[in-house]
Design a protein around this motif. Structure first.
Motif, PDB file in Angstrom:
ATOM      1  N   ARG A  85       0.838  -1.197   0.000  1.00 44.55           N
ATOM      2  CA  ARG A  85       0.000   0.000   0.000  1.00 44.55           C
ATOM      3  C   ARG A  85       0.871   1.244   0.000  1.00 44.55           C
ATOM      4  O   ARG A  85       2.067   1.179   0.285  1.00 44.55           O
ATOM      5  N   GLN A  96      -1.499  12.514  -0.776  1.00 44.87           N
ATOM      6  CA  GLN A  96      -2.338  13.637  -0.358  1.00 44.87           C
ATOM      7  C   GLN A  96      -3.205  14.135  -1.518  1.00 44.87           C
ATOM      8  O   GLN A  96      -4.093  14.953  -1.333  1.00 44.87           O
ATOM      9  N   VAL A 140      -5.875  13.093  -3.643  1.00 45.26           N
ATOM     10  CA  VAL A 140      -6.928  12.103  -3.848  1.00 45.26           C
ATOM     11  C   VAL A 140      -7.754  12.482  -5.078  1.00 45.26           C
ATOM     12  O   VAL A 140      -8.374  13.539  -5.122  1.00 45.26           O
ATOM     13  N   GLU A 161     -10.990   4.689   2.823  1.00 44.73           N
ATOM     14  CA  GLU A 161      -9.638   4.879   3.376  1.00 44.73           C
ATOM     15  C   GLU A 161      -8.759   5.699   2.432  1.00 44.73           C
ATOM     16  O   GLU A 161      -7.837   6.397   2.860  1.00 44.73           O
ATOM     17  N   TYR A 162      -9.066   5.633   1.138  1.00 42.67           N
ATOM     18  CA  TYR A 162      -8.357   6.471   0.169  1.00 42.67           C
ATOM     19  C   TYR A 162      -8.878   7.908   0.238  1.00 42.67           C
ATOM     20  O   TYR A 162      -8.107   8.872   0.252  1.00 42.67           O
ATOM     21  N   TYR A 206     -10.378   9.529   2.745  1.00 45.24           N
ATOM     22  CA  TYR A 206     -10.148  10.278   3.986  1.00 45.24           C
ATOM     23  C   TYR A 206      -8.711  10.215   4.494  1.00 45.24           C
ATOM     24  O   TYR A 206      -8.279  11.093   5.231  1.00 45.24           O
ATOM     25  N   ARG A 207      -7.974   9.167   4.115  1.00 51.49           N
ATOM     26  CA  ARG A 207      -6.600   9.036   4.633  1.00 51.49           C
ATOM     27  C   ARG A 207      -5.546   8.941   3.531  1.00 51.49           C
ATOM     28  O   ARG A 207      -4.354   8.842   3.829  1.00 51.49           O
ATOM     29  N   GLY A 208      -5.975   8.930   2.264  1.00 52.43           N
ATOM     30  CA  GLY A 208      -5.030   8.851   1.165  1.00 52.43           C
ATOM     31  C   GLY A 208      -4.348   7.507   1.033  1.00 52.43           C
ATOM     32  O   GLY A 208      -3.304   7.395   0.391  1.00 52.43           O
ATOM     33  N   GLU A 209      -4.934   6.448   1.622  1.00 52.37           N
ATOM     34  CA  GLU A 209      -4.328   5.112   1.573  1.00 52.37           C
ATOM     35  C   GLU A 209      -4.740   4.387   0.292  1.00 52.37           C
ATOM     36  O   GLU A 209      -5.925   4.270  -0.015  1.00 52.37           O
ATOM     37  N   SER A 254      -8.443  -0.905  -2.342  1.00 52.85           N
ATOM     38  CA  SER A 254      -9.137   0.256  -2.916  1.00 52.85           C
ATOM     39  C   SER A 254      -9.937  -0.183  -4.140  1.00 52.85           C
ATOM     40  O   SER A 254     -11.094   0.225  -4.334  1.00 52.85           O
ATOM     41  N   ASN A 284       0.581   5.902   0.412  1.00 51.90           N
ATOM     42  CA  ASN A 284      -0.247   7.036   0.827  1.00 51.90           C
ATOM     43  C   ASN A 284      -0.048   8.206  -0.123  1.00 51.90           C
ATOM     44  O   ASN A 284       1.022   8.381  -0.688  1.00 51.90           O
ATOM     45  N   ASP A 289     -14.015  -1.299   6.774  1.00 50.37           N
ATOM     46  CA  ASP A 289     -12.699  -1.807   7.170  1.00 50.37           C
ATOM     47  C   ASP A 289     -12.123  -2.612   6.005  1.00 50.37           C
ATOM     48  O   ASP A 289     -12.616  -3.684   5.672  1.00 50.37           O
TER      49      ASP A 289
END
Length: 323
Positions: A203, A207, A209, A219-220, A222-225, A230, A205, A301
């Motif tokens: 994975r 910023q 998106v 998760e992508y 809100y957290r850029g994961e 995904s 991260n 999750d």
């Protein structure tokens, strides 16, 4: 040199098979009628797709990348060319050529006309006669029989197995980016947002998106994961839409909360029977399985989402639970 059968049955190379991967801009202008409006096949965030007709009559799809796409045009071009070049699979659209060529043009700049070098970026794909899954499900709904839709779901999943197996995350799975050939075989298209992972990487991260509203994993968003999971989230929405023939209308919900809630509450076994009258037990079981898998894919999750390999096994009847 590759060959293909012509209409008379002779094993003769087509013009397309003899072309280099990098194509002249003027040639692409010619075969699309100078990017004529009547040749437009579709318009998206990354550009406009035109129907091109080769000198031998064979058709290709030519995507002219937009200057104001969600990510830089050069980056989108490089992502798509580099990533899709590696993808040779029956369920992934084939890239047959590209052009990245500058031309001098007179443009208006701060009230003055100047001569500038304008780079045109174009991507050429195999032509898929039936258009997008979006069109066939919701705009000209012809996918009314379940067997075809189930075949499409399985084909998309097979394509995604291959994409993930070589370390690519697509990042923009949605019905508009699934194209269908004349036998309704689905092919994953539009790798403009795709990311290539390193061998040991699972994975990353970011910023920045970007993606399609209504299909973005939380998760992508809100957290850029970014991870394979995904894509699984977006795939789950694709499966639910194809199964129910109900459109995910995102509105103000980038992750399709209302649509997921509606399917979870309404698509019970009794409702499935009422929506598929006359279907035998095997088909009803397939529909129910697709609803269950689709809902597992959109778990908040990401660790609870199934792997694409597990999904394919379950769709093929090889196992019955997640792993």
């Amino acid at each position: 040199m590759s060959t293909s059968w012509n209409r008379t049955g002779e094993n003769k190379p087509t013009v397309l098979s003899t072309l280099p991967k990098e194509l002249p801009l003027d040639f692409l202008k010619t075969i699309t009628g100078q990017f004529a409006e009547e040749r437009i096949l579709g318009v998206g965030a990354f550009g406009t797709v035109y129907e091109g007709t080769m000198p031998d009559g064979q058709k290709i799809a030519v995507k002219r990348l937009a200057e104001n796409s969600p990510i830089a045009r050069d980056k989108a071009f490089n992502s798509e060319v580099q990533n899709i070049m590696a993808l040779q699979h029956e369920n992934i659209v084939k890239l047959v050529g590209f052009s990245h060529e500058g031309q001098k043009k007179v443009v208006l700049n701060n009230g003055r006309y100047i001569v500038a070098d304008i780079v045109e970026s174009l991507l050429c794909y195999e032509y898929l006669s039936q258009g997008s899954l979006q069109k066939n499900l919701f705009e000209v709904p012809i996918l009314t029989d379940w067997d075809t839709r189930f075949k499409i779901i399985k084909g998309i999943c097979k394509g995604l197995v291959f994409v993930h197996s070589i370390g690519i995350v697509h990042m923009d799975l949605k019905p508009q980016n699934i194209l269908l050939d004349d036998k309704m075989v689905p092919k994953i298209a539009d790798f403009g947002l795709s990311r290539l992972f390193g061998q040991e990487q699972t994975r990353m991260n970011t910023q920045n998106v970007v993606g399609s509203y209504g299909y973005i994993a939380p998760e992508y968003l809100y957290r850029g994961e970014i991870s394979n999971k995904s894509d699984i989230y977006s795939l789950g929405l694709l499966i639910l839409e194809t199964t129910t023939m109900q459109k995910n209308c995102p509105g103000n919900e980038p992750s399709a909360g209302s649509f997921i809630k509606s399917v979870r509450e309404n698509w019970t076994p009794n409702h499935i029977v009422s929506q598929f009258p006359g279907s035998d037990g095997d088909r009803l079981q397939q529909v129910n399985k697709c609803i269950i898998i689709g809902l597992e894919c959109v778990e908040i999750d990401r660790q609870k989402r199934p792997t694409i390999e597990n999904i394919v096994d379950r769709l093929n009847g090889l196992c019955s639970s997640t792993s």
